[in-house]
Design a protein around this motif. Structure first.
Motif, PDB file in Angstrom:
ATOM      1  N   ARG A   1      47.802  43.488  40.384  1.00 36.87           N
ATOM      2  CA  ARG A   1      47.688  42.137  40.953  1.00 36.87           C
ATOM      3  C   ARG A   1      46.564  41.363  40.279  1.00 36.87           C
ATOM      4  O   ARG A   1      46.722  40.196  39.902  1.00 36.87           O
ATOM      5  CB  ARG A   1      47.408  42.205  42.452  1.00 36.87           C
ATOM      6  CG  ARG A   1      48.582  42.504  43.337  1.00 36.87           C
ATOM      7  CD  ARG A   1      48.239  42.225  44.796  1.00 36.87           C
ATOM      8  NE  ARG A   1      49.267  42.771  45.657  1.00 36.87           N
ATOM      9  CZ  ARG A   1      49.155  43.898  46.340  1.00 36.87           C
ATOM     10  NH1 ARG A   1      48.039  44.610  46.276  1.00 36.87           N
ATOM     11  NH2 ARG A   1      50.155  44.318  47.088  1.00 36.87           N
ATOM     12  N   ARG A   2      45.425  42.010  40.162  1.00 40.03           N
ATOM     13  CA  ARG A   2      44.274  41.338  39.561  1.00 40.03           C
ATOM     14  C   ARG A   2      44.545  41.023  38.093  1.00 40.03           C
ATOM     15  O   ARG A   2      44.261  39.916  37.616  1.00 40.03           O
ATOM     16  CB  ARG A   2      43.031  42.203  39.721  1.00 40.03           C
ATOM     17  CG  ARG A   2      42.571  42.334  41.167  1.00 40.03           C
ATOM     18  CD  ARG A   2      41.538  43.421  41.344  1.00 40.03           C
ATOM     19  NE  ARG A   2      40.318  43.144  40.591  1.00 40.03           N
ATOM     20  CZ  ARG A   2      39.406  44.066  40.301  1.00 40.03           C
ATOM     21  NH1 ARG A   2      39.577  45.336  40.679  1.00 40.03           N
ATOM     22  NH2 ARG A   2      38.315  43.736  39.623  1.00 40.03           N
ATOM     23  N   GLY A   3      45.095  41.989  37.372  1.00 43.83           N
ATOM     24  CA  GLY A   3      45.456  41.737  35.979  1.00 43.83           C
ATOM     25  C   GLY A   3      46.516  40.660  35.858  1.00 43.83           C
ATOM     26  O   GLY A   3      46.485  39.838  34.944  1.00 43.83           O
ATOM     27  N   GLY A   4      47.446  40.659  36.806  1.00 44.37           N
ATOM     28  CA  GLY A   4      48.512  39.669  36.788  1.00 44.37           C
ATOM     29  C   GLY A   4      47.998  38.261  36.999  1.00 44.37           C
ATOM     30  O   GLY A   4      48.489  37.306  36.371  1.00 44.37           O
ATOM     31  N   ARG A   5      47.000  38.102  37.861  1.00 43.16           N
ATOM     32  CA  ARG A   5      46.419  36.777  38.081  1.00 43.16           C
ATOM     33  C   ARG A   5      45.694  36.286  36.827  1.00 43.16           C
ATOM     34  O   ARG A   5      45.773  35.107  36.474  1.00 43.16           O
ATOM     35  CB  ARG A   5      45.477  36.806  39.290  1.00 43.16           C
ATOM     36  CG  ARG A   5      46.203  36.915  40.623  1.00 43.16           C
ATOM     37  CD  ARG A   5      45.289  36.623  41.789  1.00 43.16           C
ATOM     38  NE  ARG A   5      44.288  37.650  42.013  1.00 43.16           N
ATOM     39  CZ  ARG A   5      44.454  38.683  42.832  1.00 43.16           C
ATOM     40  NH1 ARG A   5      45.598  38.847  43.502  1.00 43.16           N
ATOM     41  NH2 ARG A   5      43.490  39.579  42.995  1.00 43.16           N
ATOM     42  N   ILE A   6      44.991  37.212  36.159  1.00 41.66           N
ATOM     43  CA  ILE A   6      44.345  36.853  34.889  1.00 41.66           C
ATOM     44  C   ILE A   6      45.398  36.408  33.880  1.00 41.66           C
ATOM     45  O   ILE A   6      45.261  35.364  33.225  1.00 41.66           O
ATOM     46  CB  ILE A   6      43.543  38.040  34.326  1.00 41.66           C
ATOM     47  CG1 ILE A   6      42.349  38.369  35.228  1.00 41.66           C
ATOM     48  CG2 ILE A   6      43.082  37.753  32.893  1.00 41.66           C
ATOM     49  CD1 ILE A   6      41.680  39.693  34.891  1.00 41.66           C
ATOM     50  N   LEU A   7      46.449  37.189  33.758  1.00 41.87           N
ATOM     51  CA  LEU A   7      47.491  36.895  32.768  1.00 41.87           C
ATOM     52  C   LEU A   7      48.150  35.544  33.047  1.00 41.87           C
ATOM     53  O   LEU A   7      48.397  34.764  32.120  1.00 41.87           O
ATOM     54  CB  LEU A   7      48.531  38.013  32.770  1.00 41.87           C
ATOM     55  CG  LEU A   7      49.620  37.938  31.710  1.00 41.87           C
ATOM     56  CD1 LEU A   7      49.033  37.915  30.307  1.00 41.87           C
ATOM     57  CD2 LEU A   7      50.595  39.104  31.855  1.00 41.87           C
ATOM     58  N   ALA A   8      48.405  35.258  34.310  1.00 42.62           N
ATOM     59  CA  ALA A   8      49.020  33.980  34.669  1.00 42.62           C
ATOM     60  C   ALA A   8      48.121  32.810  34.282  1.00 42.62           C
ATOM     61  O   ALA A   8      48.599  31.790  33.770  1.00 42.62           O
ATOM     62  CB  ALA A   8      49.323  33.951  36.166  1.00 42.62           C
TER      63      ALA A   8
END
Length: 252
Positions: free
Chosen positions: A17-24
């Motif tokens: 989730r945290r990585g996904g928010r960064i990626l977005a």
């Protein structure tokens, strides 16, 4: 690839989730810079810098020898365009960005196609259909669903809009590796393929064409293009499968 799906535990899901928010956020920053005259290489530099600044690492850079952080695919290019090209984007182009990163040992993957300035109605429709095809596909996801059912929904929607679905490339599991089981086709294989358990993390990524679905790889060994040189669009998110549905991990 095999067929053993790797469910993620709660700690792993939270990292994704945290990585996904960064990626977005990174992909959003890249997309905001798309104007006529910007170079592919400049956009790649932005993506790479933002990823490292966030304490993450590029997932594509060096993967099987791939030369850049960002995959940049223009017009008839479907996927895997080299992000180090100095090519300038021009008014009327459409450009697909595919981007992945590693964060605290886990990988997430996302893609979007955007217009460059004013584009044709056909190009805008293609971009819109690719995104809606993703939402149509994820709408059937929950624990116990077969991956083939996702592809059947995507293909039914895309072909009803008059477009083609690339069959030589598919979605995939993601998390502990950039590519994990299962393969997730974007075309009809109803009631076939792996059964998704709760905790599975998969990349759903419709790749569609304005003409024939057939593709080929250029001499650079990376860039996949439509054989008939028709426009192509790509849209992707990393998804967590839950008992009664799904969660999109790669959004702000």
């Amino acid at each position: 690839m095999g067929s053993k799906i790797i469910p993620k535990n709660e700690k792993e899901v939270e990292k994704m989730r945290r990585g996904g928010r960064i990626l977005a956020r990174v992909l959003d920053e890249v997309a905001k810079q798309v104007v006529p005259g910007v170079t592919i290489k400049a956009l790649n530099r932005i993506a790479e810098t933002k990823i490292y600044e966030a304490g993450a690492a590029p997932a594509f850079l060096g993967y099987k020898g791939f030369p850049s952080t960002l995959c940049v695919s223009v017009n008839e290019e479907v996927v895997h365009g080299n992000g180090l090209r100095v090519r300038e984007l021009t008014e009327g182009d459409i450009v697909g960005f595919d981007l992945g990163l590693w964060f605290e040992g886990l990988c997430v993957d996302v893609a979007v196609t955007v217009p460059v300035g004013k584009v044709s109605p056909l190009a805008m429709k293609l971009i819109s259909v690719a995104e809606e095809a993703f939402h149509q596909g994820v709408g059937v996801i929950k624990a116990g669903v077969r991956v083939g059912d996702i592809g059947a929904v995507i293909e039914q929607y895309v072909t009803a809009q008059g477009f083609g679905v690339v069959r030589d490339l598919v979605g995939h599991g993601v998390g502990r590796a950039l590519h994990e089981p299962p393969e997730v086709p974007n075309f009809k294989a109803p009631h076939a393929g792996d059964i998704l358990p709760a905790g599975a993390t998969i990349a759903i990524e419709p790749m569609i064409t304005a003409g024939d679905w057939r593709v080929k790889t250029l001499d650079d060994g990376w860039t996949v293009v439509t054989q008939d040189r028709s426009l192509s669009a790509h849209y992707e998110h990393t998804i967590l499968v839950t008992e009664d549905g799904y969660e999109i991990l790669t959004q702000t």
